[in-house]
Design an enzyme around this catalytic site. Sequence first.
Site: not given
Length: 410
Positions: A147, A285, A314, A333
């Site tokens: 990705n 991050r 998260q 995210h």
Amino acid sequence: MAKVLCVLYADPVDGYPTDYPRDDLPQIERYPDGQTLPTPQGIDFRPGVLLGSVSGELGLRRFLESNGHNLVVTADKDGADSTFDRELVDADIVISQPFWPAYMTAERFAKAQKLKMVVTAGIGSDHTDLQAAMDRGVTVAEVTYCNSISVAEHVVMMILSLVRNYLPSWEVVKAGGWNIADCAARSYDLEGMHVGTVAAGRIGLGVLRRLKPFDVHLHYVDRHPLPAETERELGVIRHTSVEEMLPLCDVVTINCPLHPETEHLFDAELIARMKRGAYLVNTARGKICDRDAVAAALESGQLAGYAGDVWFPQPAPQDHPWRTMPHHGMTPHISGTSLSAQARYAAGVREILECFFDGRPIRDEYLIVEGGRLAGTGAHSYSEGDATGGSEEAARFQGGPNVARPPLAR
């Protein structure tokens, strides 16, 4: 046979989709550097469907159960009473995603006496205590490059959204207004600006390539220099340190891994070195940036805007200051979990599992830890140590928006 414990984000609020906006995905055979896409022996899903949520199961159930393995899938991952903690004690393999990470702390490794492998369905294994994995001989793998371009596209979108003041302008229309002066008062052209990336790996380089047509001045800092021909092609300037690059840039995008050396890299002192009114985009991050320093810089005007889709922990607690700070463009995210990316990372997880069960070597580019040491991509991108400290704070979001449904375990 193995017990595979898989942590995925919850299904859509209105239920798992029965149809999709598009009927297919473009066919891609190789990534820009020539690496092939995942090559599992088979898949049991249709590319383009939602695979990253609980009901999607990464398309793994038929494959695993037909080979005698046990698959448990849950979204309930935080806190000592979570489904994840209860199921972890006898799990052989743990799979989770950066978007909804199962934080594999040293304490959880100590619980999981049978654990042999931790797999990231995506890119970035910082939610795993890599030092604990090395100490216990547990393999860590991720689906490298699956990705990267998805995230690079997202970075460019967020840069343009901040510089052109897109989101506040959209809010004006949504509210029924036509306040052109209000919208234009914070809107600039990207053309001619100096844009720098912290790290120029697969994502950072993808960002540089996509920004070149905007006639900007490109900069980067990375401990591994780009090939000279790439630097000439892009007209990009390499700097020896972040501190050297920042004062030159109107826009900075963070594309480096999180490990102990980059944790809280962008603190108040470093942000003060940036141009007043610079923009900062972080899809790497959340913990690379100091949470409170970013919010303070937006309040003071040192930063004109901050955007990204990564938080720490998260899911982010409901009182996380990035939710309410001014001039931000934060999202959950999502940059690396487009339906296109899901097809690749689901296939990559299947490939890793096939290799593991067959006793075949896992691709070197997928390896982070093996045999008690950093290996493959891990040796190139990470350092020894742990960046999971503080992850228990994620439990404070339980019961919040879109996570109030009972956890689903299968």
